[in-house]
Design a protein around this motif. Structure first.
Motif, PDB file in Angstrom:
ATOM      1  N   UNK A  48       0.814  -1.218   0.000  1.00 57.74           N
ATOM      2  CA  UNK A  48       0.000   0.000   0.000  1.00 57.74           C
ATOM      3  C   UNK A  48       0.847   1.267   0.000  1.00 57.74           C
ATOM      4  N   UNK A  49       2.148   1.129   0.172  1.00 60.46           N
ATOM      5  CA  UNK A  49       3.022   2.298   0.156  1.00 60.46           C
ATOM      6  C   UNK A  49       2.839   3.205   1.354  1.00 60.46           C
ATOM      7  N   UNK A  50       2.352   2.669   2.481  1.00 57.53           N
ATOM      8  CA  UNK A  50       2.100   3.486   3.669  1.00 57.53           C
ATOM      9  C   UNK A  50       3.394   3.775   4.416  1.00 57.53           C
ATOM     10  N   UNK A  51       3.429   4.957   5.052  1.00 56.76           N
ATOM     11  CA  UNK A  51       4.532   5.314   5.937  1.00 56.76           C
ATOM     12  C   UNK A  51       3.945   5.905   7.215  1.00 56.76           C
ATOM     13  N   UNK A  52       4.673   5.809   8.351  1.00 56.69           N
ATOM     14  CA  UNK A  52       5.919   5.074   8.503  1.00 56.69           C
ATOM     15  C   UNK A  52       5.681   3.570   8.492  1.00 56.69           C
ATOM     16  N   UNK A  53       6.762   2.844   8.363  1.00 50.25           N
ATOM     17  CA  UNK A  53       6.688   1.386   8.382  1.00 50.25           C
ATOM     18  C   UNK A  53       7.875   0.850   9.161  1.00 50.25           C
ATOM     19  N   UNK A  54       7.696  -0.372   9.658  1.00 48.74           N
ATOM     20  CA  UNK A  54       8.737  -1.005  10.466  1.00 48.74           C
ATOM     21  C   UNK A  54       8.943  -2.426   9.981  1.00 48.74           C
ATOM     22  N   UNK A  55      10.198  -2.847   9.975  1.00 47.32           N
ATOM     23  CA  UNK A  55      10.550  -4.211   9.594  1.00 47.32           C
ATOM     24  C   UNK A  55      11.525  -4.754  10.628  1.00 47.32           C
ATOM     25  N   UNK A  56      11.156  -5.883  11.223  1.00 42.31           N
ATOM     26  CA  UNK A  56      12.011  -6.500  12.243  1.00 42.31           C
ATOM     27  C   UNK A  56      12.051  -7.992  11.938  1.00 42.31           C
ATOM     28  N   UNK A  57      13.049  -8.405  11.179  1.00 39.99           N
ATOM     29  CA  UNK A  57      13.064  -9.782  10.712  1.00 39.99           C
ATOM     30  C   UNK A  57      11.910 -10.004   9.744  1.00 39.99           C
ATOM     31  N   UNK A  58      11.081 -11.003  10.021  1.00 41.32           N
ATOM     32  CA  UNK A  58       9.910 -11.282   9.186  1.00 41.32           C
ATOM     33  C   UNK A  58       8.702 -10.448   9.596  1.00 41.32           C
ATOM     34  N   UNK A  59       8.821  -9.727  10.707  1.00 41.97           N
ATOM     35  CA  UNK A  59       7.681  -8.939  11.209  1.00 41.97           C
ATOM     36  C   UNK A  59       7.649  -7.581  10.515  1.00 41.97           C
ATOM     37  N   UNK A  60       6.487  -7.241   9.985  1.00 43.03           N
ATOM     38  CA  UNK A  60       6.319  -5.958   9.303  1.00 43.03           C
ATOM     39  C   UNK A  60       5.106  -5.241   9.880  1.00 43.03           C
ATOM     40  N   UNK A  61       5.209  -3.900   9.929  1.00 39.70           N
ATOM     41  CA  UNK A  61       4.185  -3.111  10.595  1.00 39.70           C
ATOM     42  C   UNK A  61       4.091  -1.734   9.948  1.00 39.70           C
ATOM     43  N   UNK A  62       2.878  -1.208   9.841  1.00 34.79           N
ATOM     44  CA  UNK A  62       2.676   0.170   9.398  1.00 34.79           C
ATOM     45  C   UNK A  62       1.788   0.889  10.405  1.00 34.79           C
ATOM     46  N   UNK A  63       1.545   2.166  10.160  1.00 29.96           N
ATOM     47  CA  UNK A  63       0.755   3.086  10.999  1.00 29.96           C
ATOM     48  C   UNK A  63       1.639   3.651  12.114  1.00 29.96           C
TER      49      UNK A  63
END
Length: 407
Positions: A48-63
């Motif tokens: 979706x191209x959302x920011x901010x985003x976080x990546x921690x290994x296989x874990x991904x998160x936005x908002x």
């Protein structure tokens, strides 16, 4: 252990980076600005191209709230508060800053960014909503240093990050005089060492609020007065190498000539006089390969959905766009709808137009560049086309709330 990567830019990503400073968490920060285009590898991870985003290994998160909360999950600096009640209050104020106070951006962005459409009713409504929220904060902070407890929390960091650009543009000296508590809170948070380490500068405070300045019209040089002639003389015959004056510019679609295969006016009558499924059957029969050479379809998406608040205000914005598209009326048909709910909506349109060049059709509206246009194939994308033209069904998981038809 995999490193924590944080993506984004500007005030939206600041709470996460500041939380990392307080918690002593090392993060790898990469600037990603959707308004300048997201890298392909980023879209593979976050479609979706959302920011901010976080990546921690296989874990991904936005908002932004979720990303900052994840980084502060160990709560070493008590950014979530000390109790469950504190934590609930922190989330409450972060949400408040991210919705009600964010109305500030619909107020000041059209004033300072010429690429943003300026619609006075929308700007004035956003200003009123933002000031109402700040009046509430002023009273709440009358006997409090911070929003939740005696120490700084994510709530304070998030609110200050949202307020920073507004203090630099519209929350001027008069505002600060009438809202000393809001100003004190912002200054207190903005001058924390961990905050300054991320922002890298002293907060900017404007003296006078920005106001809308209409773009200057290019002045045409005045023609020199013609000398008076004693007697009228016959105009000399033009020389062989003389170039005749250029005719007045016409709509680009006029160069395409009369459509030979598909009667757009008849389609508009079919759509107006029948239920959409019935009208679509007529379109199925008449939009053949020849018609596809003369007419195209496209999807239009508003680029700044994060700034939308009330759905009726978004619908008014669509009305303004359609008004400015008047010059293309005989070459264009479509619907532009508002999907979602208050503070969680997007504007999506589907249009049928003469020719194949989107710019030829939509550039008659000065704010057309605030929308992203994607070509559609009638057969492959027929389901989406009928959804938008019938005002039924979900688009991108959202229900239709309002909209306008251009015909």
């Amino acid at each position: 252990m995999a490193a924590i990567k944080v993506y984004g830019f500007g005030p939206r990503v600041q709470p996460a980076l500041i939380a990392a400073k307080y918690e002593g968490v090392e993060v790898q920060y990469e600037e990603v600005n959707p308004f300048k285009g997201c890298p392909a590898e980023y879209l593979e991870k976050f479609p979706l191209g959302l920011i901010p985003a976080l990546e921690h290994g296989d874990f991904k998160l936005t908002e932004c709230i979720a990303v900052a909360s994840y980084i502060a999950r160990e709560n070493k600096a008590n950014l979530h508060g000390k109790t469950q009640e504190d934590h609930a209050q922190v989330l409450r104020w972060m949400s408040f800053a991210n919705t009600d106070v964010m109305a500030l951006y619909q107020w000041f962005l059209p004033l300072v960014d010429s690429s943003r459409p300026y619609l006075k009713p929308t700007v004035e409504a956003a200003k009123a909503k933002a000031l109402k929220s700040l009046d509430f904060l002023e009273k709440y902070l009358a006997d409090r240093t911070f929003l939740v407890s005696e120490r700084i929390t994510l709530a304070d960091i998030h609110l200050a990050s949202v307020l920073g650009p507004a203090f630099a543009t519209v929350l001027d000296a008069d505002f600060r005089k009438s809202h000393p508590n809001v100003t004190r809170h912002f200054q207190t948070v903005a001058h924390q060492p961990q905050v300054l380490e991320v922002t890298g500068k002293e907060p900017v405070l404007c003296d006078k609020a920005a106001v809308y300045t209409p773009p200057k019209k290019e002045e045409k040089p005045k023609a020199a007065p013609a000398p008076k002639a004693e007697k009228p003389k016959a105009a000399p015959a033009p020389a062989d190498d003389e170039t005749p004056a250029e005719p007045k510019a016409k709509h680009p679609c006029e160069a395409l000539g009369q459509a030979k295969s598909f009667p757009l006016d008849e389609w508009k009558r079919q759509y107006s006089n029948n239920e959409t499924p019935v009208a679509m059957k007529w379109l199925d029969e008449h939009y053949d390969e020849t018609a596809a050479q003369e007419y195209s379809f496209c999807r239009a998406d508003f680029k700044y959905n994060e700034e939308l608040t009330q759905t009726f205000m978004s619908a008014n914005q669509v009305t303004g766009l359609h008004t400015r598209l008047e010059g293309s009326r005989k070459y264009l048909f479509g619907n532009m709808l508002v999907y979602g709910t208050t503070n969680a909506s997007k504007i999506v349109g589907v249009y049928m137009f003469r020719g194949s060049n989107v710019e030829d059709i939509f550039s008659v509206a000065p704010d057309w560049e605030s929308y992203e246009f994607t070509p559609l194939d009638y057969k492959k994308d027929r389901e989406l086309i009928e959804k938008v033209w019938s005002w039924e069904g979900k688009v991108d998981g959202l229900e239709c709330a309002d909209g306008k038809t251009f015909k």
